[in-house]
Design a protein around this motif. Structure first.
Motif, PDB file in Angstrom:
ATOM      1  N   ARG A  34       0.808  -1.442   0.119  1.00 32.99           N
ATOM      2  CA  ARG A  34      -0.028   0.014   0.186  1.00 32.99           C
ATOM      3  C   ARG A  34       0.872   1.408  -0.117  1.00 32.99           C
ATOM      4  N   ARG A  35       0.455   2.195  -0.505  1.00 37.82           N
ATOM      5  CA  ARG A  35       0.982   3.629  -0.342  1.00 37.82           C
ATOM      6  C   ARG A  35      -0.163   4.435  -0.299  1.00 37.82           C
ATOM      7  N   SER A  36      -0.152   5.238   0.753  1.00 38.33           N
ATOM      8  CA  SER A  36      -0.979   6.249   1.266  1.00 38.33           C
ATOM      9  C   SER A  36      -0.551   7.318   2.029  1.00 38.33           C
ATOM     10  N   ARG A  43       7.664   2.995  -2.346  1.00 35.87           N
ATOM     11  CA  ARG A  43       7.579   2.560  -3.647  1.00 35.87           C
ATOM     12  C   ARG A  43       7.642   1.028  -3.675  1.00 35.87           C
ATOM     13  N   GLY A  44       7.702   0.572  -2.454  1.00 33.63           N
ATOM     14  CA  GLY A  44       7.902  -0.934  -2.700  1.00 33.63           C
ATOM     15  C   GLY A  44       8.297  -1.581  -1.088  1.00 33.63           C
ATOM     16  N   ILE A  45       8.180  -2.822  -0.943  1.00 36.91           N
ATOM     17  CA  ILE A  45       8.612  -3.419   0.412  1.00 36.91           C
ATOM     18  C   ILE A  45       9.539  -4.559  -0.086  1.00 36.91           C
ATOM     19  N   PRO A  84       6.677  -4.508  -5.420  1.00 36.40           N
ATOM     20  CA  PRO A  84       6.479  -3.022  -5.732  1.00 36.40           C
ATOM     21  C   PRO A  84       5.077  -2.722  -5.221  1.00 36.40           C
ATOM     22  N   VAL A  85       4.866  -1.368  -5.106  1.00 33.72           N
ATOM     23  CA  VAL A  85       3.604  -0.939  -4.647  1.00 33.72           C
ATOM     24  C   VAL A  85       2.404  -1.339  -5.614  1.00 33.72           C
ATOM     25  N   GLY A  86       1.357  -1.750  -4.807  1.00 34.77           N
ATOM     26  CA  GLY A  86       0.099  -2.280  -5.557  1.00 34.77           C
ATOM     27  C   GLY A  86       0.179  -3.567  -6.042  1.00 34.77           C
ATOM     28  N   GLU A  87       1.254  -4.236  -6.011  1.00 34.38           N
ATOM     29  CA  GLU A  87       1.310  -5.849  -6.157  1.00 34.38           C
ATOM     30  C   GLU A  87       1.134  -6.627  -4.773  1.00 34.38           C
ATOM     31  N   PRO A  88       0.378  -7.861  -5.051  1.00 30.25           N
ATOM     32  CA  PRO A  88       0.162  -8.465  -3.815  1.00 30.25           C
ATOM     33  C   PRO A  88       1.415  -9.125  -3.212  1.00 30.25           C
TER      34      PRO A  88
ATOM     35  N   ALA C  20      -6.019  -0.624  -6.012  1.00 33.02           N
ATOM     36  CA  ALA C  20      -5.337   0.734  -6.331  1.00 33.02           C
ATOM     37  C   ALA C  20      -4.434   0.989  -4.889  1.00 33.02           C
ATOM     38  N   VAL C  21      -3.360   1.454  -5.093  1.00 25.99           N
ATOM     39  CA  VAL C  21      -1.991   1.645  -4.235  1.00 25.99           C
ATOM     40  C   VAL C  21      -2.746   1.705  -3.015  1.00 25.99           C
TER      41      VAL C  21
END
Lengths: 148, 95, 148, 95
Positions: A34-36, A43-45, A84-88, C20-21
């Protein structure tokens, strides 16, 4: 299907693993990076794990779920390495004859996984910095299996 | 892989455990695995105390961290046996 | 995305619609045509609907869910016409910042859909016969929206 | 589409509603839509009674079936207005 993988999670593989004509309900959970505002410029983990134990523990969780919901079938994966952000980063699918069981079984597995998997995350920020992110208590009490 | 090896007793009658570090602990201490010699009746708490006294930056590890023995979650006072793999786990953050 | 479709449900479309992110949790429910001892030799179901109303009602359900979980996003489809055994007849996806909301929101939508959508099923059996299948009460009380 | 049209009153002051049937009701009665003339104060219950008395096999429809007016679920005694679309719904079986 490996419970811990360094590759992208393929949702359709999980769904087909738990689907069958006698199971009329499938519930899938996807946890994505998540990015919020609350999380900051992530931008990623980078996920790291005690891999051998994470595989075993995820297997035990699924086994326990199978004892509680004997007609259900499960697929569960945690991705490690850079996500990356947004991927499971985690996916749990439960197929069952009816929807009440499918929901409960899927929820059980993800809750236990969150409590018990030896996995850690380092957030990678837009500016190139990285930071360990811990959202759980620092308590020394081991996470208990609800069945033991 | 050659592991760092620390003795904490002079006695002949010791047990050797393999200690593994993860996440921020491995990062800060600069080590992911080491062998520890401990008294035969040692608990995970003794192993953690040994680590904290012998390794640099080990104060990052709490006195009673989350631990796993042989890849299973364990209580902080669990008794160790020769050959055990003791993992010191930072707070879990999977999912 | 149309709430009622006569084509096969495409799971990836629903997932991307709700992802969504800023939404780190996605829950998907799939209801598939079942064949089991309890159901008999079903080879498929012909779904029929009061199509205009079913679209409107599914839209209202999603709207009500959006009032309850304002940060969530939804995708929901009911397939009509012939649906072979094993294929999904209904799909609901909910994306939300956290998993508790995603589970609750997805469950809400499927439960309301089951209660409120004007859809009927005729089972097609191996021997060529067909029979209407009703699993709900014959009550005349209209299904109530929980928000009205 | 030409719809069957049934008059239930001789009075000039009537309302006309469109009646739609689905699922097993449409199957058994052999009709999916028809217009009904009713008294101005008619309720869905009156419309159902008219259907039951005029159509073959209509006893399959219960006296108080599930109904929708203008594509919204409605109460079995709801008042009808001229031009309304009244749907007689068999027990719902979606999902």
């Amino acid at each position: 299907m490996e419970h811990v993988t360094s590759e992208a999670i393929v949702v359709s593989d999980l769904l087909s693993h738990v689907s069958a004509v006698e199971r009329g309900a499938v519930v899938l959970f996807l946890g994505t990076v998540r990015r919020s505002a609350e999380d900051g410029p992530v931008r990623g983990i980078d996920y790291s794990a005690y891999v051998e134990m994470a595989k075993g523990e995820f297997g035990r969780i699924v086994q326990e779920a199978g004892l509680r919901w004997p007609e259900a079938r499960f697929a569960a994966q945690h991705r490690i390495g850079h996500v990356p952000v947004g991927e499971p980063s985690i996916a749990v699918a439960a197929g069952a004859p009816h929807r009440a069981e499918a929901f409960a079984a899927c929820r059980f597995v993800i809750e236990e996984a969150k409590k018990r998997l030896p996995v850690w995350k380092k957030e990678l920020l837009d500016d190139g910095r990285a930071r360990w992110r811990e959202d759980r208590q620092r308590d020394s009490a081991p996470p208990r299996s609800p069945c033991s | 892989m050659r592991l760092p090896h620390y003795r904490t007793t002079a006695s002949q009658s010791t047990i050797t455990i393999r200690c593994r570090l993860f996440g921020r602990y491995a990062d800060a201490l600069g080590v992911e695995a080491l062998d520890l010699d401990l008294a035969p009746d040692a608990s995970t708490r003794d192993a953690v105390a040994a680590l904290r006294s012998q390794l640099e930056n080990a104060e990052l590890i709490p006195e009673r961290p989350l631990v796993a023995i042989n890849q299973r979650h364990a209580l902080p006072d669990a008794r160790l046996r020769d050959g055990d793999e003791l993992a010191i786990l930072p707070p879990l953050a999977g999912g």
